[in-house]
Design a protein around this motif. Sequence first.
Motif, PDB file in Angstrom:
ATOM      1  N   UNK A  72      -1.964   5.427 -13.383  1.00 19.62           N
ATOM      2  CA  UNK A  72      -1.765   4.894 -12.029  1.00 19.62           C
ATOM      3  C   UNK A  72      -3.074   4.267 -11.532  1.00 19.62           C
ATOM      4  N   UNK A 113      -4.581   3.761  -8.752  1.00 14.12           N
ATOM      5  CA  UNK A 113      -5.400   4.237  -7.632  1.00 14.12           C
ATOM      6  C   UNK A 113      -5.647   5.743  -7.622  1.00 14.12           C
ATOM      7  N   UNK A 114      -5.504   6.379  -8.747  1.00 16.86           N
ATOM      8  CA  UNK A 114      -5.719   7.824  -8.750  1.00 16.86           C
ATOM      9  C   UNK A 114      -7.177   8.164  -8.465  1.00 16.86           C
ATOM     10  N   UNK A 115      -8.088   7.351  -9.011  1.00 16.41           N
ATOM     11  CA  UNK A 115      -9.513   7.646  -8.829  1.00 16.41           C
ATOM     12  C   UNK A 115     -10.023   7.041  -7.527  1.00 16.41           C
ATOM     13  N   UNK A 116     -10.865   7.783  -6.857  1.00 19.09           N
ATOM     14  CA  UNK A 116     -11.416   7.363  -5.564  1.00 19.09           C
ATOM     15  C   UNK A 116     -12.138   6.021  -5.661  1.00 19.09           C
ATOM     16  N   UNK A 174     -10.067   2.950  -4.877  1.00 21.17           N
ATOM     17  CA  UNK A 174      -9.806   2.789  -3.443  1.00 21.17           C
ATOM     18  C   UNK A 174     -11.004   2.076  -2.808  1.00 21.17           C
ATOM     19  N   UNK A 214     -11.518  -1.407  -0.408  1.00 16.13           N
ATOM     20  CA  UNK A 214     -12.281  -1.496   0.841  1.00 16.13           C
ATOM     21  C   UNK A 214     -13.331  -2.603   0.745  1.00 16.13           C
ATOM     22  N   UNK A 244     -11.613  -5.901   1.276  1.00 15.34           N
ATOM     23  CA  UNK A 244     -11.332  -6.153   2.696  1.00 15.34           C
ATOM     24  C   UNK A 244     -12.605  -6.628   3.400  1.00 15.34           C
ATOM     25  N   UNK A 250      -2.419  -4.570  -5.832  1.00 17.66           N
ATOM     26  CA  UNK A 250      -2.313  -3.397  -6.688  1.00 17.66           C
ATOM     27  C   UNK A 250      -0.990  -3.495  -7.436  1.00 17.66           C
ATOM     28  N   UNK A 297       1.402  -1.253  -9.728  1.00 15.53           N
ATOM     29  CA  UNK A 297       1.528   0.155 -10.075  1.00 15.53           C
ATOM     30  C   UNK A 297       2.078   0.400 -11.477  1.00 15.53           C
ATOM     31  N   UNK A 356       1.788   7.565 -13.749  1.00 17.82           N
ATOM     32  CA  UNK A 356       0.617   8.416 -13.893  1.00 17.82           C
ATOM     33  C   UNK A 356       0.976   9.641 -14.714  1.00 17.82           C
ATOM     34  N   UNK A 394      -2.332  20.839  -4.628  1.00 11.16           N
ATOM     35  CA  UNK A 394      -3.482  19.955  -4.825  1.00 11.16           C
ATOM     36  C   UNK A 394      -3.883  19.906  -6.301  1.00 11.16           C
ATOM     37  N   UNK A 395      -4.356  18.757  -6.710  1.00 13.01           N
ATOM     38  CA  UNK A 395      -4.720  18.553  -8.113  1.00 13.01           C
ATOM     39  C   UNK A 395      -6.195  18.870  -8.305  1.00 13.01           C
ATOM     40  N   UNK A 447      -9.709  19.194 -10.927  1.00  7.84           N
ATOM     41  CA  UNK A 447     -10.322  18.554 -12.094  1.00  7.84           C
ATOM     42  C   UNK A 447     -11.350  19.495 -12.703  1.00  7.84           C
ATOM     43  N   UNK A 475      -6.673  18.491 -14.269  1.00  3.38           N
ATOM     44  CA  UNK A 475      -7.044  17.376 -15.143  1.00  3.38           C
ATOM     45  C   UNK A 475      -8.351  17.730 -15.847  1.00  3.38           C
TER      46      UNK A 475
END
Lengths: 236, 236
Positions: A81, A83-86, A89, A93, A96, A104, A106, A109, A126-127, A129, A159
């Motif tokens: 996927x 946008x899984x990693x920060x 994202x 930004x 923009x 994006x 898709x 995942x 919550x996931x 790592x 993960x």
Amino acid sequence: MLHIIGLGLNEKGISIEGKETLKKCKKVYLENYTVEFPYKLEKLEKIINKKIISLDRTQVESEKLVIEAKEKNICLLVYGCPLFATTHISLIEDCKKNKVKYKIIYASSVFDAIAESGLQLYKFGKIASMPTWEKNFTPDSFLDFVKENKSINAHSLILIDIGLSFKDALNQLIKGSKNKKFKLNNVLVCSQLGFKSKFYYNSINKLKKKKIKTPFCFVIPGKLHFLEEEVLEKFT
Amino acid sequence: MLHIIGLGLNEKGISIEGKETLKKCKKVYLENYTVEFPYKLEKLEKIINKKIISLDRTQVESEKLVIEAKEKNICLLVYGCPLFATTHISLIEDCKKNKVKYKIIYASSVFDAIAESGLQLYKFGKIASMPTWEKNFTPDSFLDFVKENKSINAHSLILIDIGLSFKDALNQLIKGSKNKKFKLNNVLVCSQLGFKSKFYYNSINKLKKKKIKTPFCFVIPGKLHFLEEEVLEKFT
């Protein structure tokens, strides 16, 4: 324009939209540091019919991509996927802020593919790592998430850091649980999800004897519905 | 053989593997009762170049598909991720029982596309579903999940029943919150995720004035990281 395109879980996991978009991209970059690919990248290059340029973390996190996307169509391929990693994202930004168009696209995942274990996706919390431990740095906070999820009967997906072998990851799980006074019952191991998905559900001692291919992840089940239990038991 | 194929979120969201598999399928069925499609099915038929047969819940839940898959290659198309609904897991179990080969072909889910809101997927808790209320049946247990998730600072995704308008869903959320003594602060509304994704982040009173297209879902944020807050604020 910057296209952030998910690759899904196998070499043919990219969507039709993703493949069509690739055709108009002058450069095809690949985020190549958060996951171990279960297939050869040459195979992917053949399927998408494009030369891939691998990028490391600093290259993705620099503004280089966004600046280049001001002038031409480029894309960043991301395993699973997009946008899984920060980090990814943050790329949006940056787009923009710099008035650069982005899109994006898709794909599936690891989280989608876990459903094949029979565990209900609705019931995951919550996931977490698991990072690779070093000599004097053995963070076990991933187990805090597991404890929190347990408190609301939710399942926990853990993960695993790229490069960590199954043996070492299992050892870190055992040691971390001892430190955190967390009782480990049966654990679900998911190997090569969506590529050649295999599931193993067993006690830590039995899992120790298994040979498990990378990439893999752990699931610490929360409260099991009897239908979930029925399916899991087939993986012992 | 039964192929359960995810469609992803728009009419070109199916993977290359999915499209290739379709070519060898004698019959192409579609699960058409858990989601409102954001695009016309004729559009999908053109893209995959196959006639689609829509099925309702009883048809998918009967053993008809599995029995047919004994003799020929057929597939069941599912919007989004192919195994999100419990029903489709049961299909796999029926395949195993009847010794019918099956394969799952993944695609993106609504959950993957929520990342575009800036909320971190790692921090979501259990997923809740809001059913359509009837005169004497107004179940609000979806808010129990939200409360549980809040207790561990996790975000809550609330999926909305097919056919429920934005106005009615918002009213159910308000009434449910009153019943459960749950304080509603700003809510994130995600509309047409991965199709023409739009995000709205506001108080209930401000949201009341918005016109929002189906399909949509709610997110009740848990504890926000400042980076998450920064992105969300752009959707007010």
